[in-house]
Write a protein that holds these residues in place. Sequence first.
Motif, PDB file in Angstrom:
ATOM      1  N   GLU A 307    -108.324  15.855  12.982  1.00 22.25           N
ATOM      2  CA  GLU A 307    -108.217  14.452  13.387  1.00 22.25           C
ATOM      3  C   GLU A 307    -108.537  13.515  12.226  1.00 22.25           C
ATOM      4  O   GLU A 307    -107.904  12.475  12.052  1.00 22.25           O
ATOM      5  CB  GLU A 307    -109.151  14.177  14.565  1.00 22.25           C
ATOM      6  CG  GLU A 307    -108.700  14.772  15.885  1.00 22.25           C
ATOM      7  CD  GLU A 307    -107.416  14.136  16.373  1.00 22.25           C
ATOM      8  OE1 GLU A 307    -107.175  12.945  16.092  1.00 22.25           O
ATOM      9  OE2 GLU A 307    -106.626  14.849  17.028  1.00 22.25           O
ATOM     10  N   ARG A 310    -105.544  13.444   9.999  1.00 19.94           N
ATOM     11  CA  ARG A 310    -104.477  12.609  10.556  1.00 19.94           C
ATOM     12  C   ARG A 310    -104.774  11.127  10.357  1.00 19.94           C
ATOM     13  O   ARG A 310    -103.867  10.336  10.061  1.00 19.94           O
ATOM     14  CB  ARG A 310    -104.316  12.934  12.042  1.00 19.94           C
ATOM     15  CG  ARG A 310    -103.668  14.290  12.300  1.00 19.94           C
ATOM     16  CD  ARG A 310    -103.752  14.672  13.760  1.00 19.94           C
ATOM     17  NE  ARG A 310    -103.098  15.960  14.004  1.00 19.94           N
ATOM     18  CZ  ARG A 310    -103.235  16.668  15.103  1.00 19.94           C
ATOM     19  NH1 ARG A 310    -104.012  16.221  16.102  1.00 19.94           N
ATOM     20  NH2 ARG A 310    -102.619  17.818  15.242  1.00 19.94           N
ATOM     21  N   ALA A 311    -106.028  10.750  10.517  1.00 17.07           N
ATOM     22  CA  ALA A 311    -106.395   9.352  10.270  1.00 17.07           C
ATOM     23  C   ALA A 311    -106.159   8.974   8.820  1.00 17.07           C
ATOM     24  O   ALA A 311    -105.695   7.875   8.507  1.00 17.07           O
ATOM     25  CB  ALA A 311    -107.858   9.122  10.654  1.00 17.07           C
ATOM     26  N   CYS A 315    -103.600   6.011   7.535  1.00 25.89           N
ATOM     27  CA  CYS A 315    -104.096   4.877   6.747  1.00 25.89           C
ATOM     28  C   CYS A 315    -103.553   4.868   5.332  1.00 25.89           C
ATOM     29  O   CYS A 315    -103.478   3.804   4.705  1.00 25.89           O
ATOM     30  CB  CYS A 315    -105.627   4.903   6.707  1.00 25.89           C
ATOM     31  SG  CYS A 315    -106.387   4.619   8.306  1.00 25.89           S
ATOM     32  N   GLY A 319    -106.973   3.298   3.336  1.00 27.16           N
ATOM     33  CA  GLY A 319    -107.922   3.451   4.429  1.00 27.16           C
ATOM     34  C   GLY A 319    -109.344   3.658   3.928  1.00 27.16           C
ATOM     35  O   GLY A 319    -109.624   4.545   3.122  1.00 27.16           O
ATOM     36  N   ILE A 324    -111.230   5.121   8.902  1.00 28.34           N
ATOM     37  CA  ILE A 324    -110.963   6.513   9.272  1.00 28.34           C
ATOM     38  C   ILE A 324    -111.886   6.938  10.401  1.00 28.34           C
ATOM     39  O   ILE A 324    -111.476   7.634  11.348  1.00 28.34           O
ATOM     40  CB  ILE A 324    -111.120   7.412   8.037  1.00 28.34           C
ATOM     41  CG1 ILE A 324    -110.022   7.075   7.013  1.00 28.34           C
ATOM     42  CG2 ILE A 324    -111.056   8.879   8.411  1.00 28.34           C
ATOM     43  CD1 ILE A 324    -110.221   7.706   5.665  1.00 28.34           C
ATOM     44  N   LEU A 327    -110.657   5.510  13.679  1.00 22.93           N
ATOM     45  CA  LEU A 327    -109.448   6.147  14.186  1.00 22.93           C
ATOM     46  C   LEU A 327    -109.695   7.579  14.659  1.00 22.93           C
ATOM     47  O   LEU A 327    -109.185   7.997  15.698  1.00 22.93           O
ATOM     48  CB  LEU A 327    -108.366   6.163  13.102  1.00 22.93           C
ATOM     49  CG  LEU A 327    -107.648   4.850  12.798  1.00 22.93           C
ATOM     50  CD1 LEU A 327    -106.706   5.034  11.630  1.00 22.93           C
ATOM     51  CD2 LEU A 327    -106.859   4.376  14.014  1.00 22.93           C
ATOM     52  N   ALA A 328    -110.484   8.339  13.888  1.00 18.24           N
ATOM     53  CA  ALA A 328    -110.658   9.766  14.189  1.00 18.24           C
ATOM     54  C   ALA A 328    -111.748  10.014  15.219  1.00 18.24           C
ATOM     55  O   ALA A 328    -111.591  10.825  16.131  1.00 18.24           O
ATOM     56  CB  ALA A 328    -110.954  10.524  12.905  1.00 18.24           C
ATOM     57  N   THR A 335    -118.199  11.363  10.190  1.00 19.11           N
ATOM     58  CA  THR A 335    -117.043  11.212   9.301  1.00 19.11           C
ATOM     59  C   THR A 335    -117.397  11.539   7.860  1.00 19.11           C
ATOM     60  O   THR A 335    -116.608  12.166   7.141  1.00 19.11           O
ATOM     61  CB  THR A 335    -116.495   9.781   9.397  1.00 19.11           C
ATOM     62  OG1 THR A 335    -116.219   9.461  10.770  1.00 19.11           O
ATOM     63  CG2 THR A 335    -115.227   9.628   8.592  1.00 19.11           C
ATOM     64  N   LEU A 377    -101.318   5.832  17.279  1.00 18.80           N
ATOM     65  CA  LEU A 377    -102.267   5.947  16.176  1.00 18.80           C
ATOM     66  C   LEU A 377    -101.929   4.975  15.052  1.00 18.80           C
ATOM     67  O   LEU A 377    -102.814   4.311  14.488  1.00 18.80           O
ATOM     68  CB  LEU A 377    -102.269   7.400  15.661  1.00 18.80           C
ATOM     69  CG  LEU A 377    -103.361   7.784  14.662  1.00 18.80           C
ATOM     70  CD1 LEU A 377    -104.734   7.634  15.290  1.00 18.80           C
ATOM     71  CD2 LEU A 377    -103.154   9.217  14.187  1.00 18.80           C
ATOM     72  N   ALA A 381    -104.133   1.742  13.679  1.00 14.83           N
ATOM     73  CA  ALA A 381    -104.440   1.598  12.255  1.00 14.83           C
ATOM     74  C   ALA A 381    -103.972   0.249  11.737  1.00 14.83           C
ATOM     75  O   ALA A 381    -104.665  -0.409  10.947  1.00 14.83           O
ATOM     76  CB  ALA A 381    -103.785   2.730  11.472  1.00 14.83           C
TER      77      ALA A 381
END
Length: 995
Positions: A307, A310-311, A315, A319, A324, A327-328, A335, A377, A381
């Motif tokens: 995940e 993917r974030a 971004c 990003g 991040i 989003l994740a 994170t 998603l 973002a």
Amino acid sequence: MAEGNNGETVRPGRAGSVPPGGRLVERDHEERLLDELLRGLRAGRSALVEVRGGPGAGRSALLRRAGELAAAAGVRVAGAQACWEETGVRHAVAAQLYAALAPRASPLVGELLRPGAEEDGALTGRLCRAFLAAARSQPLLVVVDDVQWADRESLRFLRTLARRLAGAPLLLVTARSDALPPGPGERIELCPLADPRVVARHAVDLAPLSAAGAGRVLAEALGEPVEPELAAAAALAADGNPAVLRAMAERFARPGRPAAQGREARDGEARGRDARDREARLLRCAGEAVRDRAVRTLAVLPEDLVEVLRAIAVCGPHGSPAMIAALASPRAVDTAQALELLAGSGLLAPGERPRFRAERAAEAALAGLGAERREHLFARAAELANRAALPDDALAGMLLGARVIGAPWAVAVLRREAARLRVAGDPAASVRLLRRALREPVGPRLRVELLTELGVLALPGSPESSDRFLRQALLAPADASAGPARVRAADLLVARGDYASAVPLIAGAGARPGVGDRERAALRALYWLARHGQDGSAQEPHRPEPAALPERPDDPAEAGAAAWLAALHGRDLTRARELARAALSPAAPDGTSLTARVAACHALLLTEDVAEAQLGLDAVLARAHRANAPAVIALALLIKALATLGEDRAEEAERLLERAEEALPERCWHPQVAPGVRAVRTLARLARGDLDGAERAGAPVRPEEAGGSMARAFLAYARGRVRLARGDGAGALGELRECGRLLLARQMANPALLPWRSASARALALTGDDAGAAELVAEERRLALAWGAPRTLARALRAAGDAGPEQGGEPGREPAFGTAAVRLLADGPASWQFRQALVAMGTAAVSGLGAIDSLLRSGLAPAGPVLRAGPPAPVPVPDPEPVPVPDPAPDPAPAPAPVTVAPPVPGGPRPVAGAAAPGPARPDLTAAERRVAALAAEGLANRVIAAELSVTLRTVELHLTKAYRKLGISGRPELARALGRDERNENGAPVRPAA
């Protein structure tokens, strides 16, 4: 860099992939270093080596090679592989090492793996003593791969062992990913008091493979040498990463690759194509290798880390860790810890902001998402990026993959970024952004503007798509506020030449309710411009059809269209000039149709106001550049090229054509207009004397260019001129007649546009039809008189005198008429219409008749028959008829000598200024009979007289028969004396009777 324990710097080597059964690629220095250290163990010298490099750089390959060298040197080996899944397992790495050292069951192995093993130094000390004891009995090599994932207890053991290397011949080699540099408590260091002569320390950084190294990898996979260019491309595509290079080479070497045999025997062009094909296939293999590597890595990662990846992919490089995290939202780890773990995966590039090393890896991270989840998603973002005030390029990239946002800021961002990319020279990316903007809810005017911008941006890459967007702009539902945007869409559609689509769409758009008067007038002007430019076979009535252009339009766009049409039809030069000036007036609104302005400039060229036309075209070009209208720019440059050709500046015309090609390549013109571009290029090369180049430029008509468009008439004329210059009269006549047919079908009779009649006359003369040639020249002279432009008139009068090579003229020039036709035209008098026109235009003072005759004969080639130099015989003046009186041209032909008017004959009609003095009155002849008889007395054939007077041949014959009967003569030989004319010799001089 690699550093020695005594401060010396060791030159870095290059690590590579291990060829099957061979040495590592580009790691001779590292191999020599390990070999020396292993031999030093025999002398009791220990060492600590740290190998650093990115994922796939060859760290594991180097450790395997160290094990091979140790086995060859009789050194015992104990190795371990750390992994991030066992980072939290106590003594995981130490247990692997001890199991390799003591393969038989040992109580110590059980203690290491027993849950809840002591955390004090007792177990670590026992391990160190066991390894040092084994090294004393036999030199020992300890290797640990991916030490960055080692658990805390094993790392403590390795650090403790490194501080005690002086006690036994032991070589400790660790490999670490440089994506995760060691923290303060993770460094493995020697004891500060260790003697450098007894214990050495080395750090080896593995560099990417060079082009030569990449070539070796490819050559080993292919079984043959590779070109240096291909090797360089492989190194660049794989970023010198040995793992990627090996995977790429394996894919490239699969069956179906381009054959290498026989390349030496092929020509250079074929070898170049092969090289380009091989390089393109190699790049595809590189992308597949990166993607597969990312997929394999993603398959073993936990969902939380996937995940996060993917974030990061959504971004992009902009990003921040906070975005991040939002989003994740990983559950098992935070994170920061997730990013730390992912840094060693080889997917991410080092830096403050996490980002993927390769775009293919980011695509692989998003491949498992469904379309709806992916768009959601990206939308989240984009909203986060907008709040964080990220730059437009970052926001636009997120919006491309997002669902509909429904906020005005999204459309504004997409339009700004599209404009920036257009200026940067990336129209394809601009088109993608504007098409995404159309998915957002926008008002009628904004939708038409977006579609028009798309039409402009799509033109270089896909002219058909450009026309489709412009047609959609004209069809889109709109209110009164969208009027100017619709006019611009119609303007661009007509400028490129898509007349067939433009005519019905513009007619429909102008008839809709809510259209303003100014927009309706502009659309009406564009409608008639397109209607007269399209293929004649495609012209059908459209309902509702816009009203005809008014006689004196108030709108500048209508004035420009009306001026152009009046000029093409050759009617009322003064009105055409006034309308064109009104269209180009500085007081005209800025939103006036640019295509209508170009049409007004063309009209000024036909009225021979060249300076005004050039100024108008320069103004149009400036406006078109500001409005980003490449089709209008190219059209204006094309008209400028025509203007320079009229001034005998062929090289300047070709430079203008090159600029037009830069603005709009020939392939981007609509097929109905493209022949016109080729026609101007053909005429420019012909004017330079390049007959071969002109013939190539006017190559046979393409199927899509066939039809009855006005541009096709231009191409037919240019091709006819080229054939005429080649001396091919029959071929030239066919092309020129086609040109005349296409123009006359539209009632475009003005010889100022294309003098196809005089060119056809030259072709007829080459085929021996002198009478037909004379008739065409007379017709062109009559039409030139009706138009009244001085240069057009002079060109019509010079038509019989341009000599070609067979008459002693310059090479490359067109052939003249046959001798009989030249004599026929040269011996004929100037018509009364021409004499009146000269006086009305103010080109001659009222002082005599001989100067007018000299003007009529000026420009005739001296190689032709000598024209008579004396004054012409008196010509009866016809009954007064209305004669159009054009305004004086700003650039008239050189004024002839003063013209005098003969005194009137008592009882006769009043002479017209500039006309020949009438002979004795003949009350028995009507005005028409006197006119025909006077021309016959001058030696003109009946067919020429009919063309001169615009009557039928039968009418001329009837008038002559009646004149003969009334004058009491039997035929032409007595006609001149009966009318009171002097007999003249073949040179035109009066014959005096003998004394």
